[in-house]
Design a protein around this motif. Sequence first.
Motif, PDB file in Angstrom:
ATOM      1  N   GLU A  77      23.581 -19.580  21.563  1.00 54.59           N
ATOM      2  CA  GLU A  77      21.995 -20.342  21.981  1.00 54.59           C
ATOM      3  C   GLU A  77      21.839 -19.623  23.280  1.00 54.59           C
ATOM      4  N   MET A  80      16.402 -27.462  22.671  1.00 49.51           N
ATOM      5  CA  MET A  80      16.456 -26.761  23.959  1.00 49.51           C
ATOM      6  C   MET A  80      15.079 -26.719  24.446  1.00 49.51           C
ATOM      7  N   GLN A 133      18.213 -29.884  27.564  1.00 49.12           N
ATOM      8  CA  GLN A 133      18.963 -29.813  26.546  1.00 49.12           C
ATOM      9  C   GLN A 133      19.215 -31.199  26.035  1.00 49.12           C
ATOM     10  N   LEU A 162      16.031 -22.596  30.531  1.00 54.50           N
ATOM     11  CA  LEU A 162      16.361 -23.836  30.250  1.00 54.50           C
ATOM     12  C   LEU A 162      15.759 -24.935  31.071  1.00 54.50           C
ATOM     13  N   ASP A 206      20.639 -28.858  18.534  1.00 53.88           N
ATOM     14  CA  ASP A 206      20.604 -28.791  19.947  1.00 53.88           C
ATOM     15  C   ASP A 206      18.940 -28.564  20.038  1.00 53.88           C
TER      16      ASP A 206
END
Length: 229
Positions: free
Chosen positions: A179, A205, A193, A190, A203
């Motif tokens: 990922e 994100m 999450q 990021l 997931d």
Amino acid sequence: MRTVMWHFKNDETTDVSMKKRLIFLLTVVLSTISTYGQSVSGIIIPTFNDTYCKYISQLESGQTDINYQDFRFSFIESEQFKIAGKKSSELDSLRDEMYLQMDKSNYQEIIKITEQMLSIDYTNMTAQKIMRQTYKIVGDTINAAKYKAIQFGLLKSIVDNGDGQSCETAWPVIQISEEYYILDMIDAKLVEQSIVNDGNLCDKMVVTIDGEEKIYYFEISKVFEGREK
């Protein structure tokens, strides 16, 4: 007669000297090819004789036209996956050392480290990428092409099996590191999450790219399957 014999011996000495020079030059040429041509891989292939190990043997021999998703999934089923899990700290240390050597442009050491990383986890796309780039820099076009095919084969086996825009069309990964590799490839930062479980396990994100917020989804059922091994 003595003069004739002296010339004969002198010719023999010259021939021996020339042969020695030719042998020396041949050694230099072969050494140069080894250094700047195709290098011999130091990757250790696990000996479990399973699908994962057989795929690595194919790839290392230059047979890069394989089913990369099946290859990645076979890693979870291999005994090597358990070993890689136990060596996660070692893999992290090797990665950190790899970046240090990259700052120093120590190419032979970079190759050595990435070989060690791939000996633990051959599906590691970061190691494949740095290996490919380093071989290109040192002029080993054969290995550069091989590891480029492997790197992008692994990547496409994820991004070609979904669009990452929803949990239903999420990108299928087998490790969380995949990922972050993909997010790094698209220069995503990021923000948040979270796990979504609405029939598919994903997931979610939340990231920013050039200041714009975006959301990507990764299908992680194989991640949990691997953790149960």
